[in-house]
Design a protein around this motif. Structure first.
Motif, mmCIF file in Angstrom:
data_model
loop_
_atom_site.group_PDB
_atom_site.id
_atom_site.type_symbol
_atom_site.label_atom_id
_atom_site.label_comp_id
_atom_site.label_asym_id
_atom_site.label_seq_id
_atom_site.Cartn_x
_atom_site.Cartn_y
_atom_site.Cartn_z
ATOM 1 N N ARG A 194 0.851 -1.192 0.000
ATOM 2 C CA ARG A 194 0.000 0.000 0.000
ATOM 3 C C ARG A 194 0.887 1.242 0.000
ATOM 4 N NH1 ARG A 194 -3.084 -3.470 -0.900
ATOM 5 N NH2 ARG A 194 -4.977 -4.131 0.225
ATOM 6 N N LYS A 196 0.661 -8.447 -10.230
ATOM 7 C CA LYS A 196 -0.805 -8.394 -10.193
ATOM 8 C C LYS A 196 -1.338 -9.751 -9.782
ATOM 9 C CE LYS A 196 -3.007 -5.644 -12.988
ATOM 10 N NZ LYS A 196 -3.590 -4.976 -14.196
ATOM 11 N N ARG A 228 -1.776 4.124 -8.336
ATOM 12 C CA ARG A 228 -3.237 4.272 -8.323
ATOM 13 C C ARG A 228 -3.822 4.503 -9.710
ATOM 14 N NH1 ARG A 228 -5.538 9.141 -7.700
ATOM 15 N NH2 ARG A 228 -3.653 9.977 -6.702
ATOM 16 N N ASN A 243 -0.034 -8.594 -2.385
ATOM 17 C CA ASN A 243 -1.457 -8.469 -2.095
ATOM 18 C C ASN A 243 -2.232 -9.652 -2.680
ATOM 19 O OD1 ASN A 243 -1.247 -5.966 -0.753
ATOM 20 N ND2 ASN A 243 -1.223 -4.882 -2.714
ATOM 21 N N ALA A 260 -5.197 -9.473 -3.709
ATOM 22 C CA ALA A 260 -5.976 -8.937 -4.828
ATOM 23 C C ALA A 260 -5.343 -7.622 -5.259
ATOM 24 C CB ALA A 260 -7.434 -8.718 -4.418
ATOM 25 N N GLY A 261 -5.401 -7.361 -6.555
ATOM 26 C CA GLY A 261 -4.886 -6.091 -7.044
ATOM 27 C C GLY A 261 -3.387 -6.096 -7.270
ATOM 28 N N LEU A 262 -2.808 -4.902 -7.182
ATOM 29 C CA LEU A 262 -1.418 -4.664 -7.575
ATOM 30 C C LEU A 262 -0.492 -4.539 -6.374
ATOM 31 C CD1 LEU A 262 0.565 -3.846 -9.938
ATOM 32 C CD2 LEU A 262 -0.134 -1.479 -9.481
#
Length: 389
Positions: free
Chosen positions: A14, A387, A356, A212, A214-216
């Motif tokens: 993050r 990803k 983002r 992660n 999920a996501g990047l």
């Protein structure tokens, strides 16, 4: 270290950025910061034409001109945004905070930030100082803490409250003294120059030993920092004077001298900067790092440079080309024009917007470049987009 110990992969999970108050345009800067000596700056428009910054943020109430945030509060706000994104504060084993100019000499900046974040339990807290590369020193410590397995989760943050030492009132004693001496109440170019270059903001990253779900995520391949202080003198400094080549810190001066010369203001030797910044932060270090890491320009999908001014963009490109590492400018991303130069926090703020907003593909490589003119240091970091399937 145990030679049989396996080092962990490290991921940026993050990223958060915090920019105080509304954006300030070029025409409103002097009203927010105030005039030094009651006179409009003679160099403001020239500097702004050169640096290509259109908006930036200040931790100043534009109506009252009172400070709205301390440096530590800016950093804490960025870390709180990580919590809002799902980072669990109780899992943080290491908190590393960077800044060029903390709110106080002591305690350390990091523990002052921790004091504003009671959600984080007792943990390892470090402060890294310097100029722009301080932010990457913080990130490297967080990276190493996870890589070695000492901690599974760490947070690095970088923040700057440059406006606190750039407001017109900061120079009041100096300009009043000049009036007494029948001199024009102007501050020197080496100080005024930076009033139109620097701004406020903070960023924070959460790193861990897992991508992660999920996501990047960004896998950190390596972070390389190099100092050339063994070859170069100080170029950007505060709380000191350079006279006849002698560098003296604030402890060598009495209080009257400090006030009458705005000793605590940030100063820069612009000639030294322009003549050496590309050689010592692009050409020499990247040639060495690329050889060490067997890195080629063709591997780089995106280049995220933190340069302090648009004036240096083409010079960075020329420096890359000079060492056979040309990266087409269509692969570059910076938000300097809209977010300003936030010093050690800049690369965090660049990364936050990049992660983002960009449609990144799995496996793409991102090279980050962070120079520092304090005494000529530099940092390069290689990331890979990961990803979740």
């Amino acid at each position: 270290m145990n030679p049989n110990h396996t080092l962990n992969d490290v991921y940026i999970n993050r990223i958060a950025a915090f920019l105080p108050n509304e954006a300030v345009g070029n025409d409103d800067m002097e009203a927010v910061l105030g005039m030094a000596g009651g006179l409009p700056s003679r160099v403001r428009k020239m500097i702004l034409r050169s640096n290509a910054i259109e908006t930036r943020h200040y931790a100043i109430d534009p109506a009252t001109r009172a400070a709205t945030h301390t440096n530590a509060e800016l950093a804490a706000e960025a870390v709180k945004q990580l919590f809002a994104q799902g980072v669990e504060p109780e899992n943080i084993g290491s908190l590393v905070c960077a800044t060029s100019y903390p709110d106080q000499v002591m305690p350390g900046h990091g523990v002052m930030v921790h004091g504003l974040l009671p959600e984080i339990p007792a943990c390892e807290v470090l402060t890294t100082s310097g100029v722009c590369v301080a932010g990457m020193a913080a990130m490297k410590h967080a990276y190493n803490a996870v890589r070695t397995g000492e901690h599974s989760d760490a947070v690095a943050a970088a923040s700057e409250a440059a406006s606190a030492i750039m407001r017109g009132e900061v120079f009041q004693s100096e300009t009043d003294y000049k009036k007494l001496e029948n001199a024009k109440p102007e501050i020197g170019f080496e100080k005024d120059f930076l009033r139109w270059m620097l701004s406020d903001g903070a960023g924070a990253v959460h790193v861990s030993n897992r991508p992660n779900e999920a996501g990047l995520s960004f896998k950190i391949h390596w972070i390389e920092l190099l100092s050339y202080a063994n070859e170069m003198p100080a170029c950007m400094y505060a709380g000191a004077e350079i006279s006849d080549g002698l560098f003296q810190g604030w402890k060598a001066f009495d209080q009257n001298y400090c006030r009458q010369n705005s000793l605590m203001a940030v100063k820069q030797d612009v000639k030294l900067l322009n003549e050496n910044i590309i050689r010592y932060t692009v050409e020499k270090p990247l040639a060495q790092i690329a050889a060490k890491r067997k890195l080629t320009a063709e591997e780089i999908d995106w280049f995220l440079p933190h340069y302090s001014s648009g004036f240096f963009r083409d010079k960075v490109a020329a420096g890359l080309e000079n060492i056979g590492f040309a990266i087409p400018q269509e692969k570059w991303f910076t938000n300097l024009h809209s977010k300003g130069n936030t010093g050690s926090a800049s690369i965090y703020i660049i990364l936050e917007e990049f992660m983002r907003t960009f449609p990144l593909e799995n496996g793409q490589k991102i090279l980050c470049y962070i120079p520092e003119s304090g005494r000529f240091s530099t940092c390069f970091m290689l990331l890979e987009a990961v990803k979740a399937v």
